[in-house]
Design an enzyme around this catalytic site. Structure first.
Site, PDB file in Angstrom:
ATOM      1  N   ASP A  64       0.857  -1.179   0.000  1.00 51.12           N
ATOM      2  CA  ASP A  64       0.000   0.000   0.000  1.00 51.12           C
ATOM      3  C   ASP A  64       0.891   1.225   0.000  1.00 51.12           C
ATOM      4  O   ASP A  64       2.020   1.192   0.520  1.00 51.12           O
ATOM      5  CB  ASP A  64      -0.901   0.006   1.237  1.00 51.12           C
ATOM      6  N   TYR A  72     -12.834   6.608 -14.996  1.00 52.72           N
ATOM      7  CA  TYR A  72     -12.879   5.443 -14.097  1.00 52.72           C
ATOM      8  C   TYR A  72     -13.618   4.283 -14.757  1.00 52.72           C
ATOM      9  O   TYR A  72     -13.143   3.135 -14.730  1.00 52.72           O
ATOM     10  CB  TYR A  72     -13.579   5.848 -12.803  1.00 52.72           C
TER      11      TYR A  72
END
Length: 259
Positions: free
Chosen positions: A45, A162
């Site tokens: 991450d 997106y």
């Protein structure tokens, strides 16, 4: 993990699973569930401290995990992460490409914002699939799980970039499923609908999405938005032998919203 801890038999005992964006939301829920079912979980991450915290939580509950901090949109950082994984592991059983970003709103994009969204949502899962394929080939139960979105199935008016990236993920999933099926490597995709995560709430606050959780829930036949654990449960199914005759599938997890 014991049967008591998982509420049933552990489904991933002895397997190694990599989850991108594992520090929060759906990624965190998936990492915790995979760990509870006996997998060694590799978390990555951009929030390195968050990834470390999730790994520590998995280990505190008797599981096994390692954490990596990396900005996957930075090719050099991405390559460093891939090298680290290859240096530590000879076999990878599960690759869960979960990391993603909402991206620019409407048609208010330029080449930089378009590329940033496309990089994290489409390039990173494709690149990790390519680069980690030798490790997946070492598994006798390899499963690649890509997080797409219901936006890739029907489009979202306010988020065309997106939607385009998630449509790309879906087609990449189907094509690689066909390509890798002769080797016994399965590739499937999850399409979450509206899910209650910190990222979703931030998108509302920033005006990236013209809705609210209650407004989304009103459009869902099951009458609620998803929870991260709803998505994690499907990821576990796709990672395990319970789905061993499934590849190339694209599964909406949206309470019936796309019906």
């Amino acid at each position: 993990m014991t049967t008591a801890q998982t509420g049933g038999p552990a489904l991933l005992t002895g397997r190694t699973a990599l989850i991108t964006a594992g520090a929060s939301g759906m990624g965190r829920a998936g990492a915790r569930l995979f760990g509870a079912h006996g997998a060694h979980v590799i978390l990555v991450d951009v929030n390195a401290a968050g990834a470390l915290a999730v790994a520590a939580e998995i280990e505190a509950n008797g599981g096994s995990a390692e954490a990596h901090g990396a900005d996957l949109c930075d090719q050099a950082d991405l390559d460093r992460f891939v090298t680290a994984v290859k240096s530590r592991h000879e076999v990878l059983d599960v690759l869960h490409n979960h990391a993603g970003v909402t991206g620019p709103r409407g048609l208010e994009f330029d080449v930089a914002s378009w590329n940033a969204c496309m990089t994290l949502n489409a390039w990173v899962p494709a690149y990790l699939t390519q680069q980690l394929l030798p490790l997946l080939r070492g598994s006798d139960a390899a499963s690649i799980i890509n997080t797409a979105s219901t936006a890739g199935l029907r489009g979202v008016a306010g988020l065309p970039v997106y939607s385009a990236t998630k449509g790309a993920v879906i087609q990449f999933t189907k094509a690689t499923a066909l390509l890798l099926a002769p080797e016994g490597i399965r590739v499937n995709a999850i399409c979450p609908g509206g899910t209650d995560t910190a990222g979703m709430r931030a998108a509302f606050q920033e005006g990236a999405v013209d809705a609210s959780l209650s407004a989304i829930a009103a459009t869902v036949p099951l009458g609620r938005v998803g929870q991260p654990e709803d998505i994690a449960a499907v990821a576990l199914f796709l990672a395990s032998d319970a789905s061993k005759y499934m590849t190339g599938t694209v599964i909406p997890v949206d309470g019936g919203a796309t019906v």
